[in-house]
Design a protein around this motif. Structure first.
Motif, PDB file in Angstrom:
ATOM      1  N   ASN A  95     -29.073  -1.725 -10.515  1.00 39.90           N
ATOM      2  CA  ASN A  95     -28.765  -0.692 -11.513  1.00 39.90           C
ATOM      3  C   ASN A  95     -27.965  -1.255 -12.685  1.00 39.90           C
ATOM      4  O   ASN A  95     -27.036  -0.618 -13.199  1.00 39.90           O
ATOM      5  CB  ASN A  95     -27.995   0.472 -10.867  1.00 39.90           C
ATOM      6  CG  ASN A  95     -28.822   1.192  -9.807  1.00 39.90           C
ATOM      7  OD1 ASN A  95     -30.053   1.216  -9.891  1.00 39.90           O
ATOM      8  ND2 ASN A  95     -28.150   1.785  -8.838  1.00 39.90           N
ATOM      9  N   GLY A  96     -28.314  -2.469 -13.091  1.00 42.66           N
ATOM     10  CA  GLY A  96     -27.685  -3.083 -14.258  1.00 42.66           C
ATOM     11  C   GLY A  96     -26.355  -3.745 -14.001  1.00 42.66           C
ATOM     12  O   GLY A  96     -25.791  -4.378 -14.905  1.00 42.66           O
ATOM     13  N   LYS A  97     -25.834  -3.644 -12.782  1.00 50.30           N
ATOM     14  CA  LYS A  97     -24.566  -4.281 -12.450  1.00 50.30           C
ATOM     15  C   LYS A  97     -24.833  -5.580 -11.705  1.00 50.30           C
ATOM     16  O   LYS A  97     -25.585  -5.607 -10.730  1.00 50.30           O
ATOM     17  CB  LYS A  97     -23.692  -3.363 -11.599  1.00 50.30           C
ATOM     18  CG  LYS A  97     -22.316  -3.946 -11.295  1.00 50.30           C
ATOM     19  CD  LYS A  97     -21.440  -2.956 -10.540  1.00 50.30           C
ATOM     20  CE  LYS A  97     -20.067  -3.556 -10.248  1.00 50.30           C
ATOM     21  NZ  LYS A  97     -19.194  -2.619  -9.511  1.00 50.30           N
ATOM     22  N   GLU A  98     -24.197  -6.676 -12.153  1.00 49.72           N
ATOM     23  CA  GLU A  98     -24.428  -7.982 -11.545  1.00 49.72           C
ATOM     24  C   GLU A  98     -23.420  -8.245 -10.435  1.00 49.72           C
ATOM     25  O   GLU A  98     -22.240  -7.908 -10.542  1.00 49.72           O
ATOM     26  CB  GLU A  98     -24.357  -9.091 -12.593  1.00 49.72           C
ATOM     27  CG  GLU A  98     -24.768 -10.457 -12.046  1.00 49.72           C
ATOM     28  CD  GLU A  98     -24.958 -11.489 -13.136  1.00 49.72           C
ATOM     29  OE1 GLU A  98     -24.078 -12.366 -13.231  1.00 49.72           O
ATOM     30  OE2 GLU A  98     -25.961 -11.410 -13.871  1.00 49.72           O
ATOM     31  N   TYR A  99     -23.933  -8.867  -9.379  1.00 50.26           N
ATOM     32  CA  TYR A  99     -23.094  -9.225  -8.237  1.00 50.26           C
ATOM     33  C   TYR A  99     -23.231 -10.718  -7.969  1.00 50.26           C
ATOM     34  O   TYR A  99     -24.325 -11.267  -8.029  1.00 50.26           O
ATOM     35  CB  TYR A  99     -23.514  -8.442  -6.987  1.00 50.26           C
ATOM     36  CG  TYR A  99     -23.346  -6.954  -7.128  1.00 50.26           C
ATOM     37  CD1 TYR A  99     -22.140  -6.339  -6.823  1.00 50.26           C
ATOM     38  CD2 TYR A  99     -24.397  -6.154  -7.583  1.00 50.26           C
ATOM     39  CE1 TYR A  99     -21.981  -4.963  -6.953  1.00 50.26           C
ATOM     40  CE2 TYR A  99     -24.250  -4.785  -7.717  1.00 50.26           C
ATOM     41  CZ  TYR A  99     -23.036  -4.193  -7.404  1.00 50.26           C
ATOM     42  OH  TYR A  99     -22.884  -2.845  -7.543  1.00 50.26           O
ATOM     43  N   TYR A 131     -22.734  -3.728  13.893  1.00 53.08           N
ATOM     44  CA  TYR A 131     -21.740  -4.378  13.047  1.00 53.08           C
ATOM     45  C   TYR A 131     -21.603  -3.573  11.762  1.00 53.08           C
ATOM     46  O   TYR A 131     -22.612  -3.216  11.140  1.00 53.08           O
ATOM     47  CB  TYR A 131     -22.122  -5.818  12.718  1.00 53.08           C
ATOM     48  CG  TYR A 131     -21.140  -6.463  11.775  1.00 53.08           C
ATOM     49  CD1 TYR A 131     -19.815  -6.681  12.177  1.00 53.08           C
ATOM     50  CD2 TYR A 131     -21.490  -6.800  10.474  1.00 53.08           C
ATOM     51  CE1 TYR A 131     -18.891  -7.220  11.308  1.00 53.08           C
ATOM     52  CE2 TYR A 131     -20.572  -7.356   9.605  1.00 53.08           C
ATOM     53  CZ  TYR A 131     -19.264  -7.567  10.026  1.00 53.08           C
ATOM     54  OH  TYR A 131     -18.338  -8.093   9.159  1.00 53.08           O
ATOM     55  N   ILE A 132     -20.357  -3.299  11.368  1.00 53.39           N
ATOM     56  CA  ILE A 132     -20.085  -2.591  10.116  1.00 53.39           C
ATOM     57  C   ILE A 132     -19.537  -3.612   9.129  1.00 53.39           C
ATOM     58  O   ILE A 132     -18.435  -4.131   9.289  1.00 53.39           O
ATOM     59  CB  ILE A 132     -19.094  -1.431  10.324  1.00 53.39           C
ATOM     60  CG1 ILE A 132     -19.681  -0.422  11.324  1.00 53.39           C
ATOM     61  CG2 ILE A 132     -18.794  -0.748   8.991  1.00 53.39           C
ATOM     62  CD1 ILE A 132     -18.735   0.717  11.673  1.00 53.39           C
ATOM     63  N   SER A 133     -20.338  -3.906   8.118  1.00 55.60           N
ATOM     64  CA  SER A 133     -19.978  -4.896   7.098  1.00 55.60           C
ATOM     65  C   SER A 133     -19.263  -4.174   5.956  1.00 55.60           C
ATOM     66  O   SER A 133     -19.853  -3.325   5.286  1.00 55.60           O
ATOM     67  CB  SER A 133     -21.242  -5.586   6.580  1.00 55.60           C
ATOM     68  OG  SER A 133     -20.941  -6.456   5.521  1.00 55.60           O
ATOM     69  N   PRO A 134     -17.996  -4.504   5.708  1.00 53.61           N
ATOM     70  CA  PRO A 134     -17.249  -3.781   4.671  1.00 53.61           C
ATOM     71  C   PRO A 134     -17.761  -4.110   3.275  1.00 53.61           C
ATOM     72  O   PRO A 134     -18.373  -5.156   3.043  1.00 53.61           O
ATOM     73  CB  PRO A 134     -15.816  -4.279   4.873  1.00 53.61           C
ATOM     74  CG  PRO A 134     -15.952  -5.612   5.520  1.00 53.61           C
ATOM     75  CD  PRO A 134     -17.174  -5.529   6.382  1.00 53.61           C
ATOM     76  N   ALA A 135     -17.486  -3.207   2.351  1.00 57.51           N
ATOM     77  CA  ALA A 135     -17.870  -3.413   0.956  1.00 57.51           C
ATOM     78  C   ALA A 135     -17.270  -4.715   0.442  1.00 57.51           C
ATOM     79  O   ALA A 135     -16.131  -5.065   0.750  1.00 57.51           O
ATOM     80  CB  ALA A 135     -17.407  -2.242   0.107  1.00 57.51           C
ATOM     81  N   ASN A 136     -18.066  -5.452  -0.309  1.00 56.72           N
ATOM     82  CA  ASN A 136     -17.694  -6.718  -0.954  1.00 56.72           C
ATOM     83  C   ASN A 136     -17.615  -7.898   0.010  1.00 56.72           C
ATOM     84  O   ASN A 136     -17.214  -8.994  -0.408  1.00 56.72           O
ATOM     85  CB  ASN A 136     -16.376  -6.588  -1.717  1.00 56.72           C
ATOM     86  CG  ASN A 136     -16.452  -5.518  -2.789  1.00 56.72           C
ATOM     87  OD1 ASN A 136     -17.430  -5.446  -3.528  1.00 56.72           O
ATOM     88  ND2 ASN A 136     -15.426  -4.670  -2.857  1.00 56.72           N
ATOM     89  N   GLU A 137     -17.997  -7.701   1.267  1.00 53.03           N
ATOM     90  CA  GLU A 137     -18.050  -8.835   2.175  1.00 53.03           C
ATOM     91  C   GLU A 137     -19.081  -9.837   1.661  1.00 53.03           C
ATOM     92  O   GLU A 137     -20.236  -9.486   1.431  1.00 53.03           O
ATOM     93  CB  GLU A 137     -18.411  -8.379   3.588  1.00 53.03           C
ATOM     94  CG  GLU A 137     -18.382  -9.516   4.600  1.00 53.03           C
ATOM     95  CD  GLU A 137     -18.580  -9.024   6.019  1.00 53.03           C
ATOM     96  OE1 GLU A 137     -17.693  -9.270   6.865  1.00 53.03           O
ATOM     97  OE2 GLU A 137     -19.619  -8.380   6.290  1.00 53.03           O
ATOM     98  N   GLU A 138     -18.658 -11.068   1.463  1.00 54.18           N
ATOM     99  CA  GLU A 138     -19.498 -12.127   0.899  1.00 54.18           C
ATOM    100  C   GLU A 138     -20.078 -11.750  -0.468  1.00 54.18           C
ATOM    101  O   GLU A 138     -21.067 -12.334  -0.916  1.00 54.18           O
ATOM    102  CB  GLU A 138     -20.630 -12.501   1.864  1.00 54.18           C
ATOM    103  CG  GLU A 138     -20.162 -13.011   3.209  1.00 54.18           C
ATOM    104  CD  GLU A 138     -19.442 -14.347   3.151  1.00 54.18           C
ATOM    105  OE1 GLU A 138     -19.769 -15.156   2.268  1.00 54.18           O
ATOM    106  OE2 GLU A 138     -18.538 -14.570   3.977  1.00 54.18           O
ATOM    107  N   GLY A 139     -19.456 -10.754  -1.124  1.00 51.04           N
ATOM    108  CA  GLY A 139     -19.880 -10.359  -2.456  1.00 51.04           C
ATOM    109  C   GLY A 139     -20.881  -9.227  -2.516  1.00 51.04           C
ATOM    110  O   GLY A 139     -21.266  -8.782  -3.610  1.00 51.04           O
TER     111      GLY A 139
END
Length: 339
Positions: A95-99, A131-139
């Motif tokens: 959506n136009g946002k770079e990660y 497994y619950i992977s939190p936001a921003n884990e590994e980017g």
């Protein structure tokens, strides 16, 4: 079929590591660790009536934590996530946002393969890991909740059912990195007979990253349509490390590959709902102390990694690997053994 749960005595990141055992009415057996979703054993009966483990692994869990193993880490028998294979420059946009994720193969420096998964209660004779992977884990954006249910049927099918949900749009492309060898005494897999119903494969650049170009297998070493020995056309220095586009309707369960070994009389069929099977012949494998004190070197196993198109998050022409809130990621892969 019955399921057993045995403690390894190890605590990692505050969570206990267990060995989970599945057995069917034929005496076939699978061992799975809740660390990394590692499948360390899949024992079946070969044509000589002998029990044979067709997966590479270690005799005990400590092997997966040793410095020698981790220094040349081959992702032996693990769940790969959030994103399998390679993403170009570790970068993508939604959506136009770079990660910018951690630039590394198979989901980052510490992916799902090095996490202790929770063991959920199940009604059926199977096991479910979460497994619950939190936001921003590994980017990666969004909190991602992943569940993997594993069943061993009385038909010697090891069934892997994946589900995942997210609270933000995110990228996901899961696979399992099991290393197979069907020969009774292991060793080089070049004599295995291998067939893949895939008329096309994906071009890769010098870093093995998919470019977006789809190529026909006809007239190339990548043609396994009619089946052949793995070693027949294989570059003896490079082997195979290639993504194949399967000849089946998108999203439907269908055959990805079948592989046979004369010495054992065993045949392994892989079925999947995924569009891609990445075929890898273990060029970089270097394990001097594997199960049974065996040496697992280059080309001593093969992997059939079912997944979506690698780097597909950056290639609009490929099926999407974006998961949205309210949607559910689902994938089924089946490893079926017969004689």
């Amino acid at each position: 079929m019955k399921a057993n749960q045995i403690s390894t005595g190890k605590i990692i990141d505050g969570k206990e590591v267990f060995a989970l055992e599945l057995q069917n009415s034929r005496g076939s057996y699978a061992k799975i660790y809740n660390y990394g979703g590692i499948i360390s054993e899949f024992v079946v009966t070969n044509a000589q009536g002998e029990k044979q483990n067709i997966l590479l692994g270690f005799d005990d869990f400590d092997g997966y934590l040793s410095e020698d193993y981790l220094s040349n880490y081959p992702y032996l028998g693990v769940v790969v996530g959030r994103y399998s294979n390679r993403i170009k420059d570790g970068r993508f946009s939604i959506n136009g946002k770079e990660y910018q994720m951690t630039k590394n193969l198979h989901g980052g420096t510490t992916g799902f393969d090095r996490k202790v998964w929770d063991i959920l209660p199940t009604v059926d004779p199977s096991l479910t890991l979460q497994y619950i992977s939190p936001a921003n884990e590994e980017g990666f954006p969004g909190t991602l909740t992943v569940q993997l249910t594993i069943k061993l049927t009385d038909e010697d099918e090891l069934i892997l059912d994946y589900k995942a949900i997210t609270d933000e749009p995110t990228a996901i492309n899961l696979t399992h990195h099991s290393y197979f060898n069907l020969e009774t005494n292991g060793g080089n897999i070049s004599e295995h007979f291998h067939r893949m119903p895939a008329s096309h494969y994906l071009q890769q650049d010098e870093d093995y990253t998919v470019t977006g170009v789809v190529l026909p297998v006809e007239g190339t070493i990548h043609d396994f349509l009619g089946g052949k020995r793995i070693g027949q056309d294989m570059d003896p220095a490079e082997g195979y490390d290639q993504s194949y586009v399967l000849d089946k309707p998108y999203g439907e369960l269908g055959l990805a590959s079948e592989t046979m070994a004369a010495s054992s009389g065993l045949k392994l069929e892989v079925y999947t709902t995924e569009p891609i099977a990445h075929f890898y012949t273990a060029k970089y494998l270097d394990i001097p102390n594997g199960k049974g004190d065996k040496v697992f070197g280059p080309f001593s196993a093969f992997c059939v990694e079912t997944q979506h198109h690698p780097n597909g998050i950056n290639i609009p022409e490929f099926p999407t690997t974006v998961l949205l809130p309210g949607d559910t990621y689902m994938q089924t892969t089946i490893f079926k053994v017969s004689q």
